[in-house]
Design a protein around this motif. Structure first.
Motif, short mmCIF file in Angstrom:
data_model
loop_
_atom_site.label_atom_id
_atom_site.label_comp_id
_atom_site.label_asym_id
_atom_site.label_seq_id
_atom_site.Cartn_x
_atom_site.Cartn_y
_atom_site.Cartn_z
N GLY A 197 -0.09 8.46 5.54
CA GLY A 197 1.16 8.37 4.95
C GLY A 197 2.02 7.22 5.71
O GLY A 197 2.92 6.71 5.08
N VAL A 198 1.93 7.03 6.90
CA VAL A 198 2.44 6.01 7.38
C VAL A 198 1.86 4.59 7.96
O VAL A 198 2.22 3.87 8.73
CB VAL A 198 3.51 6.29 8.87
N ILE A 199 0.77 4.65 7.62
CA ILE A 199 -0.34 3.48 7.80
C ILE A 199 -0.05 2.52 6.78
O ILE A 199 -0.07 1.28 7.18
CB ILE A 199 -1.58 4.00 7.79
N GLY A 200 0.34 2.68 5.59
CA GLY A 200 0.80 1.72 4.89
C GLY A 200 2.42 1.25 4.59
O GLY A 200 2.91 1.48 5.71
N LEU A 252 0.70 -1.18 0.12
CA LEU A 252 0.08 0.10 0.00
C LEU A 252 0.91 1.26 0.07
O LEU A 252 1.74 1.51 0.82
CB LEU A 252 -0.92 -0.11 1.29
N ILE A 253 0.72 1.95 -0.97
CA ILE A 253 1.20 3.32 -0.97
C ILE A 253 0.19 4.43 -0.82
O ILE A 253 -0.87 4.68 -1.32
CB ILE A 253 1.69 3.57 -2.39
N GLU A 254 0.35 5.29 -0.14
CA GLU A 254 -0.24 6.53 0.43
C GLU A 254 0.00 7.65 -0.16
O GLU A 254 1.21 8.11 0.03
CB GLU A 254 -0.61 6.53 2.02
N ASP A 255 -0.82 8.17 -0.92
CA ASP A 255 -0.48 9.71 -1.56
C ASP A 255 -1.13 10.46 -0.58
O ASP A 255 -2.25 10.91 -0.69
CB ASP A 255 -1.16 9.64 -3.01
N ALA A 256 -0.23 11.20 0.28
CA ALA A 256 -0.61 12.12 1.17
C ALA A 256 -0.43 13.56 1.05
O ALA A 256 -0.51 14.22 1.95
CB ALA A 256 -0.03 11.56 2.80
N ALA A 257 -0.49 13.94 -0.41
CA ALA A 257 -0.12 15.45 -0.92
C ALA A 257 -1.37 16.14 -0.16
O ALA A 257 -1.11 17.55 0.10
CB ALA A 257 -0.29 15.08 -2.19
N ASN A 258 -2.58 15.58 -0.02
CA ASN A 258 -3.74 16.51 0.67
C ASN A 258 -3.67 16.40 2.09
O ASN A 258 -4.55 16.97 2.60
CB ASN A 258 -5.05 15.87 0.06
N SER A 281 -3.22 14.96 8.58
CA SER A 281 -4.43 13.95 8.58
C SER A 281 -3.93 12.90 9.63
O SER A 281 -2.99 12.41 9.19
CB SER A 281 -4.99 13.70 7.32
N ARG A 282 -4.85 12.25 10.24
CA ARG A 282 -4.57 11.20 11.30
C ARG A 282 -5.86 10.50 11.40
O ARG A 282 -6.92 10.62 11.22
CB ARG A 282 -3.97 11.72 12.41
N VAL A 283 -5.57 9.14 11.83
CA VAL A 283 -6.47 7.97 12.02
C VAL A 283 -5.84 7.54 13.16
O VAL A 283 -5.14 6.97 13.49
CB VAL A 283 -6.42 6.95 10.95
N ASP A 284 -6.88 7.95 14.46
CA ASP A 284 -6.65 7.50 15.87
C ASP A 284 -5.15 7.63 16.07
O ASP A 284 -4.59 6.67 16.85
CB ASP A 284 -6.86 5.62 15.90
N GLY A 285 -4.97 8.87 15.82
CA GLY A 285 -3.63 9.34 16.20
C GLY A 285 -2.28 8.96 15.26
O GLY A 285 -1.16 9.69 15.53
N ARG A 286 -2.62 8.24 14.48
CA ARG A 286 -1.58 7.84 13.18
C ARG A 286 -1.52 8.78 12.15
O ARG A 286 -2.58 8.78 11.66
CB ARG A 286 -1.58 6.31 13.09
#
Length: 398
Positions: free
Chosen positions: A182-185, A164-170, A174-179
């Protein structure tokens, strides 16, 4: 007075931009410092920027490296994962063209999936139906800064043995449950170009869960060069510091100290930028929520934090383009991001993606940046509400 004469004055309202950076004296001062240091290439400031961003993400410095753009970071991601001919990479059709270019440039096939009609992010189901035995990776965008179903999609990818590659340009904040998004994948990429929240004028960042991939990305970003020794070792007389080997035939994709110095200043301001953008988004919600015929972005799920990069509204496709023109005439620039990639002939896609095709006709992105004043927001909301009402009435059955 004749048209086009020297005396003719055409007045238009000052345009309110969709995107706009906030740059000031502090950024000017650090650029001046870099210029005065006599070193403007990749150096101490780049290392500081990388450390600053790693701390922002909550990861060790060894997982992060900078690049000259987010697109180049995406190209590097393809190379790091060995994406090539015969492989498929699944990505939403609502995303930036650079991501699909990165896939196609390495001889792989971009496989476009549909999106949720309200969030414009792919659901785990949208991704799942696009997976095949040839899928090498999924390349996920966080639309407008909304994380979307990234946690569920990451689990799906792990279960299927797909990267999984996350394009976190936007999604700089942003975070999910503190994470951090971009670093989830397995790999994440970010943009710091002129249209983002925190800007370095240009530039990007790549994160890899495996630090060996990050180390390889560093070499790939500078001609594939393997430096024989460090400068300090050379000065002790152990070797010649100019010697090197080449491990791959790569290119030059590095950041420089001028951009990095600006980026570090902007990172310190990112939380305040996002806070202001949230206030504006909340104001849009409050004022536009009761406008008949207008849909707003859905609420964030529990545990999700947005960067508020985009604010989008949806309306009858019969009036969307006319509403955009009305706002433009009143000094409000709007847009639709992003044009559907499965409709681009160069990628050779022929599938139908009904949700995405619908939202491309109904969605309009309003101005959203920390430079907007309260008066700007009032103008935007008033102009939008009036235009939607007028255009809807004109299209109502007799």
């Amino acid at each position: 007075m004749s048209a086009g004469s020297a005396d003719e004055v055409v007045t238009r309202p000052k345009m309110i931009n969709v995107f706009q950076p906030t740059l000031g004296e502090e950024e000017v001062a650090v650029v001046r410092e870099v210029f005065q240091s006599s070193w403007v290439g990749k150096g101490r400031r780049v290392a500081e920027f990388e450390s600053d961003f790693a701390a922002h993400l909550g990861v060790s410095r060894e997982h992060v490296t900078s690049t000259n753009s987010c697109t180049e970071a995406t190209f590097l991601a393809m190379e790091l994962l060995g994406v090539g001919p015969g492989d498929e990479v699944v990505l939403p059709t609502v995303t930036f063209v650079g991501t699909a270019n990165a896939v196609a440039a390495y001889g792989a096939r971009p496989v476009f999936c549909d999106v949720d009609p309200r969030t414009l992010n792919p659901t785990v189901r949208d991704v799942e139906v696009a997976l095949t035995p040839a899928t090498k990776a999924v390349l996920l965008l966080h639309y407008g800064g909304y994380p979307g179903e990234v946690a569920q999609i990451a689990q799906l990818c792990r279960d299927r043995g797909v990267k999984l590659i996350e394009d976190a340009a936007n999604a700089q904040a942003s975070r999910v449950d503190g994470r951090a998004c971009g670093v989830i994948g397995d790999i994440g990429v970010w943009s710091f170009d002129h249209a983002k929240i925190a800007v370095a004028v240009d530039g990007g960042v790549l994160y890899a869960r495996d630090p060996e991939l990050t180390a390889r990305a560093v070499r790939l970003a500078y001609f594939g060069m393997e430096q024989a020794t460090g400068y300090a070792e050379a000065m002790r007389g152990t070797s010649r510091w100019w010697d090197f080997e080449v491990s791959s035939f790569s290119r030059r994709s590095i950041m420089n100290d001028v951009l990095a110095a600006v980026g570090s200043v902007q990172l310190r301001k990112l939380a305040d930028f996002v806070a202001r953008r949230r206030v504006i988004a909340d104001r849009y919600d409050a004022v536009l929520g009761d406008v008949p015929g207008l849909l707003l972005p859905p609420p964030l799920p529990p545990g999700h934090e947005s960067s508020y990069y985009l604010y989008w509204v949806q309306m009858d496709p019969a009036i969307r383009d006319q509403v955009a023109r009305d706002l433009y005439e009143r000094g409000v620039y709007t847009t639709y991001r992003y044009p559907l990639l499965h409709k681009v002939r160069a990628y050779g896609a022929d599938n139908r993606l009904p949700n995405a095709e619908r939202v491309a006709q109904t969605t309009l992105c309003l101005p959203l940046h920390q430079g907007l004043t309260d008066a700007d927001v009032d103008l935007i909301t008033t102009a939008l509400a009036e235009s939607v009402a007028a255009r809807a009435a004109a299209h109502a059955p007799a």
